[in-house]
Design a protein around this motif. Structure first.
Motif, PDB file in Angstrom:
ATOM      1  N   ASP A 484     -51.311  -0.030  47.911  1.00 20.49           N
ATOM      2  CA  ASP A 484     -50.880  -0.940  48.705  1.00 20.49           C
ATOM      3  C   ASP A 484     -49.996  -0.591  49.732  1.00 20.49           C
ATOM      4  N   CYS A 485     -48.942   0.023  49.563  1.00 22.55           N
ATOM      5  CA  CYS A 485     -47.910   0.423  50.484  1.00 22.55           C
ATOM      6  C   CYS A 485     -48.541   1.692  51.384  1.00 22.55           C
ATOM      7  N   ARG A 486     -49.618   2.425  50.907  1.00 24.40           N
ATOM      8  CA  ARG A 486     -50.288   3.587  51.515  1.00 24.40           C
ATOM      9  C   ARG A 486     -50.838   2.749  52.760  1.00 24.40           C
ATOM     10  N   LEU A 487     -51.811   1.573  52.390  1.00 23.52           N
ATOM     11  CA  LEU A 487     -52.502   0.889  53.560  1.00 23.52           C
ATOM     12  C   LEU A 487     -51.414   0.329  54.529  1.00 23.52           C
ATOM     13  N   LEU A 488     -50.350  -0.024  54.132  1.00 17.64           N
ATOM     14  CA  LEU A 488     -49.339  -0.726  55.079  1.00 17.64           C
ATOM     15  C   LEU A 488     -48.862   0.272  56.101  1.00 17.64           C
ATOM     16  N   LEU A 489     -48.738   1.523  55.322  1.00 16.62           N
ATOM     17  CA  LEU A 489     -48.354   2.746  56.415  1.00 16.62           C
ATOM     18  C   LEU A 489     -49.242   3.113  57.451  1.00 16.62           C
ATOM     19  N   LEU A 490     -50.477   3.162  56.866  1.00 16.19           N
ATOM     20  CA  LEU A 490     -51.619   3.269  57.678  1.00 16.19           C
ATOM     21  C   LEU A 490     -51.642   2.455  58.946  1.00 16.19           C
ATOM     22  N   GLY A 491     -51.351   1.042  58.619  1.00 12.61           N
ATOM     23  CA  GLY A 491     -51.250  -0.027  59.406  1.00 12.61           C
ATOM     24  C   GLY A 491     -50.220   0.302  60.610  1.00 12.61           C
ATOM     25  N   LEU A 492     -49.150   0.752  60.102  1.00  8.77           N
ATOM     26  CA  LEU A 492     -47.955   1.010  60.912  1.00  8.77           C
ATOM     27  C   LEU A 492     -48.143   2.152  61.768  1.00  8.77           C
TER      28      LEU A 492
END
Ligand code: FAD
Length: 617
Positions: A484-492
């Motif tokens: 989940d944090c990996r996907l948020l990082l990708l979004g940033l």
């Protein structure tokens, strides 16, 4: 409708009602409205909050995010988030007739075909996209403006294919778009994300001007109250109590029952607070619709839930149902603001002083101008394969990393999670379901949410009473599963590329501290900065999931609580797997669907108990 406000005295109630509904949010008002279309059926709705005053901070879309109607909100403190920064966060929930739709952001998205087909595959016959689509349509009246009101190309789907045109909830678009919405959409296109003119067609990815739950004609908030209560005000068979909270579901003699009861299971009841404690009986069913945080707590304090939790609180166990309060899901969200510093940019923050007076006057006179525009004008839903060349790595991590499920999860919940994880992985691999969403506001907020969350949390009573000294423990366990944090990082990282596209660079966006270009290249630093900012996407769901018992389910596909004959849950808690979308449209459709099942139970054969594990202790 007889509306019985907080009279602080004896409640002028009928001797009994066919149906008693707990909570007047989406679930409660939809069910109460549809049941009482039959004049021979009586229903009572009990709502903890009050009727809202239709003030400008409630009804005007442009006020969202600025003059929030806080008087209609309750703040719920989350547990310390051990997978983020160890700190607590706050959830907001609506507390009013209309529930969270009185305070929500109006974004109206359904999710994808795959989201709902997964619900069916998880063990819910009759809940695939093709089954629920008629209820999406039944709930809404969709209208897209035919003329271009703001000067720029609106990029809207103008034809009402697959949309409802006679439903109670008005769904439309504002009469004003901030120019920055087009910078955003143009920038997104430069990054290879296509425009999706109709994000509610079942293909949920792409960038869009988002539809809103608002009246196209009046340019004002459309909510569960205006949609499902106001049109039913003339009905004598629908009663509503406001300002009273349900504290307990009673079993057997006067309550929803378990099979080992010797009492008539139809003689259901609830305990309600007021100046005077009141018990109300009902002839047919009790329907819990207090939302995904409170409905599971009401079940728990009423003896329906995981036996270990109930015993630890000294609650008499009626039904051992391990899933109550588990499978908790939300979209973890970040709200970084990349302040637009180019000269002459008009944003919602500029609506102050005399500008505010002029904007207000324009709205009140013509229903045009910036106050018609909700906080979110435009959004992008990105498929994983569109935004990374490390798709395989991420899918592997999604499949193989430990999910850190709550220690309280039993083998049924773990088996249910495994089935959900397989569905989530297949959705991440598709092009029509999003990995993350980026939402744009006029002032440079580019909020990122992970749309297929793999983390699961819990909602647990901490006292034998909903009004005990300790409020419930609400723990979404954000980023317990690392993907989940990996996907948020990708979004940033995507935001970083987005603000450097020419259309966005023209706005001179300034990233917030810790989220700049150099930070975006240093994933470790960005990860650390990000974890302190992650919070709720305001979409709590799953805590009374519609799933098979052996997968940790709480309700069956007719939304009846396992082990009971006359108790259902109809709210966001029954969502088994959160759609990759803002969830209000799905909650309206879910609440529209069980009507036939509820009514049929009392028009045909006696309903059967639907499994469940009865506590023998
Ligand atoms: C700030 C915010 C912004 C949001 N923005 C969006 C958005 O832009 N788009 C979107 O799709 N979704 C949005 N949502 C989510 C959406 O509004 C909810 O998912 C939806 O309203 C849930 O419906 P529900 O029926 O489950 O519960 P609710 O609508 O929350 O209703 C539950 C009702 O039960 C009442 N209640 C609780 N306990 C008791 C009790 N013991 N006795 C009696 N009554 C009780 C509450 O007061 C409340 O009125 C937002 C939510 C919030 C809070």
């Amino acid at each position: 409708t007889r509306i019985i406000p907080d009279s602080k005295g004896k409640l002028p109630l009928q001797d009994g009602y066919d149906y008693i509904v707990v909570g007047a949010g989406i679930g409660g008002l939809v069910v109460a409205n549809r049941l009482t279309e039959d004049p021979s059926v009586s229903a009572l709705v009990i709502e903890a909050g009050n009727l809202d005053d239709r003030a400008e901070d409630v009804s005007i879309p442009g006020n969202i995010g600025f003059e929030d109607p806080r008087r209609y909100e309750v703040k719920v403190k989350m547990a310390e988030q051990e997978f983020l920064d160890g700190k607590v966060r706050i959830f907001s929930q609506g507390k009013a007739v209309g529930g969270s739709t009185i305070v929500n952001g109006l974004v109206w998205t359904r999710g994808s075909v795959a989201d709902f087909d997964a619900w069916e595959r998880l063990g819910n016959p009759g809940w695939a996209w093709s089954d629920i689509l008629p209820y999406f349509e039944k709930s809404e009246s969709y209208s897209a403006p035919v003329k271009n009101v703001s000067g720029a190309q609106p990029l809207l789907h103008p034809v009402a294919g697959n949309h409802g045109d006679r439903g109670p909830v008005q769904v439309s678009y504002p009469n004003y778009y901030y120019n920055q919405s087009y910078n955003f959409l143009d920038g997104i296109r430069e990054l290879g994300i296509p425009i999706n003119e109709d994000p509610n067609s079942g293909n949920a990815t792409g960038a869009s001007i988002v539809p809103s739950s608002m009246s196209g004609k009046n340019q004002s908030r459309a909510d569960a109250r205006t949609a499902y209560l106001d049109p039913a005000l003339e009905r004598p068979n629908l009663h509503l109590i406001t300002g009273y909270s349900v504290t307990r579901v009673l079993h057997g003699n006067g309550g929803a029952t378990s099979s080992n009861s010797t009492h008539d299971p139809r003689d259901s009841g609830l305990r309600v607070t007021g100046v005077e404690k009141t018990t109300i009986s009902c002839r047919k069913e009790v329907i819990l619709a207090a939302g995904a945080i409170i409905s599971p707590v009401l079940l728990q304090v009423s003896g329906i839930g995981p036996v270990a939790l109930l015993e630890s609180l000294g609650i008499d166990v009626a039904i051992d149902l391990p899933g109550v309060g588990s499978n908790f899901q939300d979209h973890p969200t970040l709200q970084p603001v990349y302040e637009y510093t180019a000269p002459d940019i008009f944003t919602a923050w500029d609506i102050v002083g005399s500008t505010r007076d002029a904007v207000r006057q324009e709205y009140l006179t013509n229903r045009t101008g910036p106050w018609t525009a909700p906080m979110v004008n435009a959004a992008a839903f990105a498929a994983l394969s569109w935004v990374t060349d490390r798709e395989e790595d991420i899918l592997n991590e999604a499949a193989n990393a430990t999910a850190n499920l709550p220690p309280s999860y039993d083998s049924t919940l773990r088996a249910g999670y495994d089935a959900q994880r397989a569905e989530l992985i297949s959705m991440l691999a598709r092009a029509d379901t999003p990995a993350y969403e980026v939402m744009s506001t006029s002032w440079g907020q580019l909020a990122v949410s992970a749309m297929q969350p793999f983390s699961r949390g819990t909602v647990s009573a901490r006292s034998a009473s909903v009004f005990g000294n300790a409020p419930p423990l609400v723990d979404p366990r954000f980023c317990a599963h690392p993907v989940d944090c990996r996907l948020l990082l990708l979004g940033l990282g995507f935001n970083d590329r987005l603000i450097r596209t020419p259309p966005m660079a023209a706005l001179a966006p300034v990233p917030p501290p810790g989220f700049g270009a150099a930070d975006a290249r240093n994933e470790t630093a960005l990860d650390e900065a990000m974890r302190s900012k992650i919070t709720s996407g305001f979409h709590p769901s799953g805590t009374t999931s519609m799933l098979p018992l052996e997968h940790g389910g709480v309700v069956d596909p007719s939304l009846r609580v396992y082990g009971t004959r006359n108790l259902r849950v109809v709210d966001a808690g029954v969502i088994p797997l959160i759609p990759g979308a803002h969830i209000q449209a799905a909650v309206y459709a879910v609440a529209e669907k069980p009507l036939g099942l509820i009514v049929d139970d009392y028009n045909t054969d006696e309903s059967e108990e639907t499994g469940g594990r009865y506590y023998q202790g």
